[in-house]
Design a protein around this motif. Structure first.
Motif, mmCIF file in Angstrom:
data_model
loop_
_atom_site.group_PDB
_atom_site.id
_atom_site.type_symbol
_atom_site.label_atom_id
_atom_site.label_comp_id
_atom_site.label_asym_id
_atom_site.label_seq_id
_atom_site.Cartn_x
_atom_site.Cartn_y
_atom_site.Cartn_z
ATOM 1 N N ASP A 28 -3.839 0.870 -4.336
ATOM 2 C CA ASP A 28 -3.340 2.165 -4.548
ATOM 3 C C ASP A 28 -4.133 2.990 -3.464
ATOM 4 O OD1 ASP A 28 -2.330 4.644 -5.287
ATOM 5 O OD2 ASP A 28 -3.385 4.556 -7.186
ATOM 6 N N ARG A 44 12.870 4.537 -6.064
ATOM 7 C CA ARG A 44 11.502 3.898 -5.690
ATOM 8 C C ARG A 44 11.785 2.510 -5.179
ATOM 9 N NH1 ARG A 44 8.403 6.907 -4.694
ATOM 10 N NH2 ARG A 44 7.252 7.850 -6.640
ATOM 11 N N ASP A 64 -3.774 5.233 0.339
ATOM 12 C CA ASP A 64 -2.719 6.020 1.114
ATOM 13 C C ASP A 64 -2.819 5.593 2.706
ATOM 14 O OD1 ASP A 64 -2.024 7.162 -1.048
ATOM 15 O OD2 ASP A 64 -2.999 8.973 -0.561
ATOM 16 N N ARG A 106 3.797 6.238 -3.924
ATOM 17 C CA ARG A 106 2.877 5.275 -4.710
ATOM 18 C C ARG A 106 3.855 4.160 -5.517
ATOM 19 N NH1 ARG A 106 -1.153 8.717 -8.026
ATOM 20 N NH2 ARG A 106 -2.343 6.588 -8.271
ATOM 21 N N TYR A 107 3.266 3.175 -5.881
ATOM 22 C CA TYR A 107 4.021 2.253 -6.592
ATOM 23 C C TYR A 107 3.402 1.691 -7.726
ATOM 24 C CZ TYR A 107 6.430 1.911 -2.101
ATOM 25 O OH TYR A 107 7.262 2.503 -0.863
ATOM 26 N N GLU A 114 -1.889 -2.779 -10.192
ATOM 27 C CA GLU A 114 -2.919 -2.351 -8.996
ATOM 28 C C GLU A 114 -4.064 -3.269 -9.221
ATOM 29 O OE1 GLU A 114 -5.550 -0.626 -6.451
ATOM 30 O OE2 GLU A 114 -5.829 -0.917 -8.765
ATOM 31 N N ARG A 172 3.170 11.813 -0.711
ATOM 32 C CA ARG A 172 2.766 10.514 -1.149
ATOM 33 C C ARG A 172 3.641 9.808 -1.769
ATOM 34 N NH1 ARG A 172 -3.073 9.423 -3.851
ATOM 35 N NH2 ARG A 172 -2.012 10.891 -5.426
ATOM 36 N N TYR A 177 -0.971 -4.976 -4.893
ATOM 37 C CA TYR A 177 -0.627 -3.703 -4.671
ATOM 38 C C TYR A 177 -2.012 -2.943 -4.583
ATOM 39 C CZ TYR A 177 0.087 1.373 -5.639
ATOM 40 O OH TYR A 177 0.086 2.571 -5.345
ATOM 41 N N ALA A 193 5.048 0.140 3.696
ATOM 42 C CA ALA A 193 4.122 -0.194 2.460
ATOM 43 C C ALA A 193 3.802 -1.585 2.424
ATOM 44 C CB ALA A 193 4.967 0.096 1.266
ATOM 45 N N THR A 198 0.649 -1.161 0.000
ATOM 46 C CA THR A 198 -0.037 -0.051 -0.173
ATOM 47 C C THR A 198 0.993 1.212 0.160
ATOM 48 O OG1 THR A 198 -0.088 -0.221 2.421
ATOM 49 C CG2 THR A 198 -2.063 -1.146 1.157
ATOM 50 N N ASN A 199 0.383 2.400 -0.186
ATOM 51 C CA ASN A 199 1.106 3.619 -0.182
ATOM 52 C C ASN A 199 1.316 4.088 1.184
ATOM 53 O OD1 ASN A 199 0.552 3.477 -3.236
ATOM 54 N ND2 ASN A 199 -1.306 4.911 -2.849
ATOM 55 N N TYR A 200 2.316 5.070 1.526
ATOM 56 C CA TYR A 200 2.386 5.708 2.536
ATOM 57 C C TYR A 200 2.487 7.052 2.317
ATOM 58 C CZ TYR A 200 7.363 5.353 1.677
ATOM 59 O OH TYR A 200 8.704 5.486 1.162
#
Length: 336
Positions: A205, A158, A207, A135-136, A142, A133, A203, A164, A119-121
């Motif tokens: 998406d 990255r 936050d 993201r991946y 996703e 933020r 994954y 995450a 997940t995002n952080y």
């Protein structure tokens, strides 16, 4: 379904910020609060949470052993299908938490459980009054379960931080990951060693994780890190030794872990350049020699990486170049 392991040391002033969103979650979670020999009221607060929420909050008390030892204690008693470590000064976003738990429930119910959920952080930088933020989606598909073959090459800079990652508990235990006592920066081990055992990933998406930056005594503050270079170097060596890249058959799996190892090496050598002492210069040489002898693939990947090229510039001029590059990155990225 998911165990949140929260190591706590002298966290009385802010522990509620980590715990309260989890208690309000729409799905069942287990909260494992590990009091690592705190000298303030943390132990009492932990016990109050456990008494008020039996079956949800578990209190673990131990002699002070450092962040890694507290993580070990919490992971060893966790009962959830999944395990996520949450630092006691960080927190989860309530809306994102609901979506995250719903997706975990669906996977657990279906029997198709990815080995790791990403997940995002969000960096919450109090001093700067800013948020950033991470993201991946640029290298991980996703919303679906995938394998390493589905991943694209990550961009420079990255990589997956512990914040995450949510691991399947069985994967964590199969990996044998453990952490040295009284050592900071062990989250680097948590973000890499269990990934050796990961075959499937997912994954989301969202936050989920809020990563607080701003306390003067925080371990990621530059001034603090410079006093703990020895601990960063210790973790770096443990990571390289545990990686065993020659045993990883899948090329993209191996490529990512080598990429992560180059990041950790880059952080270590940046700190030695920032310190700029004769001892730190010896530490730099010793670390490079250790990496080259222990895992030549890691050494080769590091020397070929953009940060490796920058950090390989010799002499005092190289140190000055690294310091200037670091200041620019810090100004525009705001990572500590």
């Amino acid at each position: 379904m998911v165990s949140f392991v929260i190591p706590c040391y002298n966290s009385a002033d802010y522990l509620h910020r980590a715990v309260e969103p989890l208690l309000a979650a729409p799905e069942h979670v287990e909260i494992v609060l590990v009091n690592d020999g705190s000298r303030d009221a943390t132990g009492e607060i932990v016990d109050r949470y456990a008494a008020a929420h039996p079956g949800t909050v578990r209190a673990v008390h131990r002699e002070n052993g450092g962040h890694g030892a507290a993580m070990d204690s919490g992971i060893s008693v966790a009962r959830g299908t999944y395990v996520k470590v949450l630092d006691s000064d960080d927190w989860t976003d309530p809306l994102a938490l609901g979506e995250y738990l719903r997706r975990l429930r669906d996977w657990v119910t279906s029997g198709e459980q990815p080995d790791v959920v990403i997940t995002n952080y969000v960096y919450e930088n109090e001093g700067r009054g800013s948020r950033r933020r991470v993201r991946y989606g640029s290298f991980i598909p996703e919303g679906r379960i995938c394998t390493w073959d589905d991943l694209r090459r990550p961009r420079v800079g990255r990589y997956l931080l512990m914040h995450a990652l949510t691991y399947r508990r069985e994967v964590l235990r199969r990996s044998g990951v453990s952490f040295p006592p009284h050592t900071f920066y062990v989250d680097n081990l948590m973000a890499a060693i269990p990934l050796r055992e990961v075959r499937t990933l997912a994954y989301l998406d969202i936050d989920l994780y809020r990563y607080y930056i701003g306390r003067e005594d925080q371990s990621v503050q530059e001034s603090v890190m410079l006093t703990r270079i020895d601990q960063q170097l210790r973790v770096n060596r443990l990571l390289v030794a545990a990686l065993r890249s020659t045993e990883i058959a899948d090329a993209r799996h191996r490529r990512y872990l080598l990429h992560y190892a180059t990041i950790v090496c880059s952080v270590s050598l940046t700190l030695t350049a920032l310190a700029g002492t004769e001892e730190s210069r010896r530490d730099r040489k010793d670390l490079l020699l250790y990496v080259k002898r222990t895992d030549p693939r890691v050494y080769k990947a590091f020397r070929r990486s953009p940060t490796g090229l920058l950090l390989s510039v010799p002499g005092r001029g190289g140190e000055m170049l690294v310091r200037s590059s670091y200041r620019i990155a810090r100004k525009y990225i705001g990572f500590n």
